[in-house]
Motif scaffolding. Structure first.
Motif, PDB file in Angstrom:
ATOM      1  N   MET A  90       0.823  -1.206   0.000  1.00 62.46           N
ATOM      2  CA  MET A  90       0.000   0.000   0.000  1.00 62.46           C
ATOM      3  C   MET A  90       0.863   1.264   0.000  1.00 62.46           C
ATOM      4  O   MET A  90       0.542   2.246  -0.653  1.00 62.46           O
ATOM      5  CB  MET A  90      -0.916  -0.008   1.233  1.00 62.46           C
ATOM      6  N   LEU A  91       1.938   1.219   0.804  1.00 62.86           N
ATOM      7  CA  LEU A  91       2.818   2.382   0.875  1.00 62.86           C
ATOM      8  C   LEU A  91       3.470   2.659  -0.480  1.00 62.86           C
ATOM      9  O   LEU A  91       3.588   3.815  -0.900  1.00 62.86           O
ATOM     10  CB  LEU A  91       3.885   2.166   1.944  1.00 62.86           C
ATOM     11  N   ARG A  92       3.904   1.582  -1.172  1.00 65.29           N
ATOM     12  CA  ARG A  92       4.540   1.770  -2.478  1.00 65.29           C
ATOM     13  C   ARG A  92       3.552   2.353  -3.480  1.00 65.29           C
ATOM     14  O   ARG A  92       3.905   3.217  -4.291  1.00 65.29           O
ATOM     15  CB  ARG A  92       5.064   0.422  -2.986  1.00 65.29           C
ATOM     16  N   LYS A  93       2.313   1.869  -3.435  1.00 63.17           N
ATOM     17  CA  LYS A  93       1.298   2.402  -4.349  1.00 63.17           C
ATOM     18  C   LYS A  93       1.028   3.875  -4.077  1.00 63.17           C
ATOM     19  O   LYS A  93       0.868   4.673  -4.999  1.00 63.17           O
ATOM     20  CB  LYS A  93       0.006   1.598  -4.225  1.00 63.17           C
TER      21      LYS A  93
END
Length: 277
Positions: free
Chosen positions: A1-4
């Motif tokens: 989620m953080l990368r997205k």
């Protein structure tokens, strides 16, 4: 989620930067069209100290906009219709029929997109129009613009491939001729592609400068808007009239915006179709 989330932030930052560098020159031209020539040349402020709305009136009169706009609309509209007619017929035959020299024809179409390099072909084009007695009219410019329809051809050929051939076979069983299928069935299904191709063809014809300049050099009444705008460059005192040129340039953008508004639905259909596919 953080990368997205990080990827999305970088994407939005990139899009905003691109939008800024795209729209900032347009904003500068619009704001500069309301400045005086001295203020514009100095370049000290972004917004004009006093809004000079009279610049547009002077540009309209100085460049004879009513006449030159009509000439540009006539050239661009006629060249667009002609290019679409020639390109659709060529694309229809190339996509639907096998004939001797088909690959050579497509190769020549692609070649014209690279060898048409201004001054190299300008002289033979002009000499050809002289022999056809079209060197003193706008029809010579229109015929040359129509002949440069290769980009329109390759835009439309992709749309032709998206129309199932089963439709042609069903129409032939109902007694429809080859040209009847083209006119009654294929062209209505080709509307999104026609809108996209028409926008690019109209824009290219509208922005053309060298051809109208050469063919209307001896007759100012036939000059197009791009040529007329160049006449605003210098005033009676031989001083650069940049403010009037910017006002005229802003006026000349309006027809392109109107055409884009009408062709916008075609872009939406193309985008929706690509996403759906």
């Amino acid at each position: 989620m953080l990368r997205k989330a990080i990827a999305r932030i970088f994407l939005w930052v990139f899009l905003l930067v691109v939008a800024f560098f795209t729209l900032f020159p347009v904003l500068m031209a619009v704001l500069g069209s309301f400045k005086t020539n001295i203020e514009l040349t100095a370049g000290a402020t972004l917004f004009p100290k006093q809004w000079q709305f009279s610049n547009y009136l002077e540009a309209w009169r100085g460049a004879n906009f009513s006449l030159y706009t009509w000439n540009s609309l006539f050239v661009s509209g006629t060249a667009t219709i002609g290019a679409l007619l020639v390109a659709t017929m060529a694309g229809y035959v190339v996509d639907r029929r096998d004939f001797a020299g088909k690959r050579l024809f497509v190769f020549l179409q692609a070649s014209t997109m690279f060898i048409s390099i201004g001054a190299v072909v300008l002289r033979p084009q002009f000499e050809l129009m002289v022999k056809l007695h079209l060197n003193t009219s706008l029809w010579g410019v229109i015929l040359i613009l129509i002949s440069a329809h290769a980009s329109t051809f390759f835009i439309l050929i992709g749309f032709f491939k998206g129309i199932p051939r089963e439709i042609d076979e069903s129409a032939m069983l109902d007694g429809c001729s080859f040209m009847g299928i083209y006119w009654r069935i294929v062209l209505p299904l080709l509307k999104p592609g026609l809108g996209v191709a028409a926008l690019f063809a109209f824009r290219a014809a509208w922005n053309e400068y060298i051809l109208p300049l050469v063919f209307t050099m001896n007759n100012t009444k036939l000059q197009t808007l791009t040529v007329g705008l160049a006449n605003l460059r210098y005033g009676s005192g031989a001083a650069m009239q940049t403010h009037l040129m910017m006002a005229g340039a802003c006026l000349s953008i309006l027809p392109i915006l109107i055409v884009y508004i009408f062709a916008n639905k075609s872009f939406m259909h193309v985008t929706a179709g690509s996403i759906k596919g």
